[in-house]
Design a protein around this motif. Sequence first.
Motif, PDB file in Angstrom:
ATOM      1  N   SER A  67       0.660  -1.171  -0.062  1.00 41.91           N
ATOM      2  CA  SER A  67      -0.050  -0.195  -0.044  1.00 41.91           C
ATOM      3  C   SER A  67       0.763   1.125  -0.118  1.00 41.91           C
ATOM      4  CB  SER A  67      -0.968  -0.052   1.053  1.00 41.91           C
ATOM      5  OG  SER A  67      -1.772   1.210   1.318  1.00 41.91           O
ATOM      6  N   ASP A  97       3.684   1.806  -1.448  1.00 43.41           N
ATOM      7  CA  ASP A  97       4.304   1.810  -2.699  1.00 43.41           C
ATOM      8  C   ASP A  97       3.137   2.408  -3.569  1.00 43.41           C
ATOM      9  OD1 ASP A  97       5.561  -0.548  -1.637  1.00 43.41           O
ATOM     10  OD2 ASP A  97       6.401  -1.216  -3.708  1.00 43.41           O
ATOM     11  N   ALA A  98       1.935   1.953  -3.499  1.00 46.45           N
ATOM     12  CA  ALA A  98       0.772   2.380  -4.289  1.00 46.45           C
ATOM     13  C   ALA A  98       0.657   3.864  -4.112  1.00 46.45           C
ATOM     14  CB  ALA A  98      -0.445   1.635  -3.952  1.00 46.45           C
ATOM     15  N   HIS A  99       0.854   4.525  -2.806  1.00 46.45           N
ATOM     16  CA  HIS A  99       0.374   5.824  -2.478  1.00 46.45           C
ATOM     17  C   HIS A  99       1.713   6.741  -2.262  1.00 46.45           C
ATOM     18  CE1 HIS A  99      -2.980   3.396  -1.245  1.00 46.45           C
ATOM     19  NE2 HIS A  99      -3.437   4.355  -1.832  1.00 46.45           N
ATOM     20  N   GLU A 154       7.326   7.248  -6.067  1.00 48.18           N
ATOM     21  CA  GLU A 154       7.079   5.987  -6.803  1.00 48.18           C
ATOM     22  C   GLU A 154       8.176   4.839  -6.309  1.00 48.18           C
ATOM     23  OE1 GLU A 154       6.501   6.569 -10.793  1.00 48.18           O
ATOM     24  OE2 GLU A 154       4.332   7.164 -10.514  1.00 48.18           O
ATOM     25  N   ARG A 209      -2.420  -5.435  -5.513  1.00 46.87           N
ATOM     26  CA  ARG A 209      -1.304  -4.380  -5.727  1.00 46.87           C
ATOM     27  C   ARG A 209       0.000  -4.941  -6.428  1.00 46.87           C
ATOM     28  NH1 ARG A 209      -3.696  -1.804  -1.155  1.00 46.87           N
ATOM     29  NH2 ARG A 209      -3.059  -3.472   0.254  1.00 46.87           N
ATOM     30  N   GLU A 260      -6.308  -0.604  -5.663  1.00 48.73           N
ATOM     31  CA  GLU A 260      -5.091  -0.361  -5.388  1.00 48.73           C
ATOM     32  C   GLU A 260      -5.155   0.224  -3.970  1.00 48.73           C
ATOM     33  OE1 GLU A 260      -6.491   3.327  -7.803  1.00 48.73           O
ATOM     34  OE2 GLU A 260      -6.375   1.043  -8.072  1.00 48.73           O
TER      35      GLU A 260
END
Length: 374
Positions: free
Chosen positions: A77, A79-81, A85, A273, A301
Amino acid sequence: MLSRFAHEMFSCSRCGFCREWHWKGVENVCPTYPYTPGFETNYARGRVRMAQAFMGKEIEVTEAFLRDVFLCTLCGSCDAHCPVEIPLHEIFQALRADLAEAGYLLPAHRQIVSNIEIYCNLYGPRRGRKGASALRSARASILYFPGCTTTRKARGIFASVIKVLDKLGQDYVVLEEDACCGYPLYEIGQMSAMREAAARTLDLIEQREPDIVLISCPGCYYALKVLYPEKLGLSPGFQVQYVTAFLLPLIAGKTLAQHPAKVTWHDPCVLGRHLGIYDEPRELLRAIPRLELIEMHSNHENALCCGAGGGMLSAFPEIAGQVATRRLEQAKAAGAQELVTSCPACYLNFRRIVGRAGLDLQVRDLAELISEVI
């Protein structure tokens, strides 16, 4: 392992977005953070600094250091936010691998390593239970690989996949021997042990000469599909298919029984994800007559982790339960009668907690539901 991510680690802007957002479908970016003391080392920004310090030999590895490293489900999570990046969950797995190489391991995880090395299964000896299933023939086009948790702890998933394959008239066999894909070892950084487990398992599979290896566990799928060729240099000589992708074209056009219920889909972290599989399970659910698919506040995601991954359930079962409770509460708040997923670890943790949390909610695996309506 960490040295491969040196550039990424030092690209961290220390913005803190990996802690809490409460914005656009996200409650907490880090699912475990609300149930920790709340120190900097209890979420991704602090763990990046820990990785930097360990790589630079700036810090002593203490019991507290190890605890904070492993108070993470590797859900991705963060990573996704991450606005920069940064591949955060890969950095944290690399930190675990370097710690393991240096001889550091949580006591709760030692049994996992021992069980897989000795018994080829996450949970140890079978304790009198026979194999998962007798081989139906010497060879078949499809080999169903159940995995440790499905074989031992989530037998309902195993039985349902078999039932669906039978109803669809598929030519298949089951890998009846204990054979761990090695993903539980990868999560806790035990790369040497994982390589040994993977080689053993790959040998067992290739003896059957299958065209397709069918998998119903995201960890097993990720291991065989991604980690074997990319991390271990192993090249499976067969096609690896996840059960949702396998079933979708076979279900299309078939008459399915009605299932009048409000159902919500829980995106497993590895399936979603890490692998980007979001649509196939929802398409299968939408194909069922009278099933009303509703989304939780956090989905795709943004989905909240179940709390079981990354070795959390074995090392920190109480926090794993608290994370699961919050996800189940999201399902109830959405108005769902059933929470459906396709991961034996999620399934196991949710079912462990749902009654304890006093929630009137049924937890099901997608294969269980498909086996009833097909």
